[in-house]
Design an enzyme around this catalytic site. Sequence first.
Site, PDB file in Angstrom:
ATOM      1  N   SER A 280       0.758  -1.290   0.164  1.00  0.00           N
ATOM      2  CA  SER A 280       0.092  -0.061  -0.072  1.00  0.00           C
ATOM      3  C   SER A 280       0.895   1.377   0.011  1.00  0.00           C
ATOM      4  O   SER A 280       1.616   1.384   0.934  1.00  0.00           O
ATOM      5  CB  SER A 280      -1.035   0.050   1.086  1.00  0.00           C
ATOM      6  OG  SER A 280      -1.711  -1.025   1.149  1.00  0.00           O
TER       7      SER A 280
ATOM      8  N   CYS B 220     -13.040  -8.833  -9.906  1.00  0.00           N
ATOM      9  CA  CYS B 220     -14.304  -9.108  -9.512  1.00  0.00           C
ATOM     10  C   CYS B 220     -15.426  -8.124  -9.251  1.00  0.00           C
ATOM     11  O   CYS B 220     -16.614  -8.356  -9.148  1.00  0.00           O
ATOM     12  CB  CYS B 220     -14.060  -9.885  -8.127  1.00  0.00           C
ATOM     13  SG  CYS B 220     -13.778  -8.745  -6.631  1.00  0.00           S
TER      14      CYS B 220
ATOM     15  N   CYS C  99     -17.225 -12.552   1.638  1.00  0.00           N
ATOM     16  CA  CYS C  99     -16.247 -11.292   1.169  1.00  0.00           C
ATOM     17  C   CYS C  99     -16.000 -10.762   2.391  1.00  0.00           C
ATOM     18  O   CYS C  99     -16.465 -10.441   3.447  1.00  0.00           O
ATOM     19  CB  CYS C  99     -17.602 -10.466   0.370  1.00  0.00           C
ATOM     20  SG  CYS C  99     -16.560  -9.227  -0.213  1.00  0.00           S
ATOM     21  N   ASP C 100     -14.797 -10.144   2.059  1.00  0.00           N
ATOM     22  CA  ASP C 100     -14.137  -9.368   3.275  1.00  0.00           C
ATOM     23  C   ASP C 100     -14.777  -8.182   3.442  1.00  0.00           C
ATOM     24  O   ASP C 100     -14.485  -7.353   4.423  1.00  0.00           O
ATOM     25  CB  ASP C 100     -12.360  -9.069   2.929  1.00  0.00           C
ATOM     26  CG  ASP C 100     -12.462  -8.593   1.697  1.00  0.00           C
ATOM     27  OD1 ASP C 100     -13.082  -9.269   0.614  1.00  0.00           O
ATOM     28  OD2 ASP C 100     -11.470  -7.718   1.216  1.00  0.00           O
TER      29      ASP C 100
ATOM     30  N   CYS D 103     -28.828   0.848 -18.832  1.00  0.00           N
ATOM     31  CA  CYS D 103     -27.736   1.480 -19.255  1.00  0.00           C
ATOM     32  C   CYS D 103     -27.062   0.586 -20.284  1.00  0.00           C
ATOM     33  O   CYS D 103     -26.706  -0.477 -20.044  1.00  0.00           O
ATOM     34  CB  CYS D 103     -26.774   1.642 -17.907  1.00  0.00           C
ATOM     35  SG  CYS D 103     -25.343   2.279 -18.064  1.00  0.00           S
TER      36      CYS D 103
ATOM     37  N   CYS E 220     -21.847   4.613  -9.997  1.00  0.00           N
ATOM     38  CA  CYS E 220     -22.380   4.801 -11.274  1.00  0.00           C
ATOM     39  C   CYS E 220     -21.849   5.941 -12.247  1.00  0.00           C
ATOM     40  O   CYS E 220     -21.550   5.523 -13.378  1.00  0.00           O
ATOM     41  CB  CYS E 220     -23.965   4.817 -10.855  1.00  0.00           C
ATOM     42  SG  CYS E 220     -24.908   4.738 -12.439  1.00  0.00           S
TER      43      CYS E 220
END
Length: 330
Positions: free
Chosen positions: A84, A215, A236-237, A280, A308
Amino acid sequence: MNSTILEKMTCDYLSLGLKVSSFAWQGGEPTLMGLDFYKRAVELQKQHGKNGQIVSNALQTNGILLDDDWCKFLNEYKFLVGISLDGPKKYHDCYRLDHSGKGTFDKVMAAIEKCRKYKVEFNILVLLNDKNVIDPDGLFDFFISQNIKFLQFIPCVENNPETGEITSFSITPGQYGNFIVRIFDLWKNYGPDKLSIRLFDSMMHYATNQKHTDCTFGWSCDDYIVIEHNGDAYCCDFFVGPEYKLGNIMETSIEKLLLSDVKKKFAERKKQLSNKCLLCRHSMVCRGGCLKDRWVSSHNFSDSNYFCESYKLIFGKILPELTWILGTRF
């Protein structure tokens, strides 16, 4: 995670006999477990893996603890290390402070040099926050000057659990869209063959194979499961809570957890697109984005994604321009 749970997780997972079995070690800060933990993990992988079975390991870290011993080990066992780094010092040290309140930039840069010294494969993860998102040119120039070859940009958006409002350090949809579009222009002019940026790699993969490698834009949320330190398993985390708990690996095999109704239900939530998404032109590419970014504002998986408007700008601008790289018509 104690050694009993570690061995049960490793044995269960490798017994599935997948062509490639991937372990992604995250935290908190996963290096706090100490190097001996990962040496034990590798030994267990050797013990429980089958002949010809490919096992990969990835480690996501702030890099602060990476020294010579760590890097020798990571190179020997071909760990992919994600470090990071939020840009140059003036941005990285805004939020990434140590326990004494001092910036960690210099320590992270020293860790990167250690990785290079020992030929550890690494990429850089950039969390886009309210400080660095306004300077795409500065970030791009910095990473190029540091000879970084693999980058991924993660947009930060969180809500305050007390007020329900989006936090001040989060970024807006407009900021994210404009940042990525500008980074694309810089990347295109610099040379796509010289720098891998995860989002653009995923878009190129979609353009050629109709499937993303990220993903975020997948058709369903079923790429992996999360195993916590006590053996509890989650979908999921980003969703580690009672509603998303699959069970515990000390009581139920990983194979059964993967096939559980909770897991299937969660995976299908990705397909619950809003009416806005269905209308969309980018819906086949976007698939409504990450569930956490649908949930963040309204706590409704069927709502439109927080980003979005970002994705409309990104896909509208970038997909047509990828034609010069791929020779593909969109």
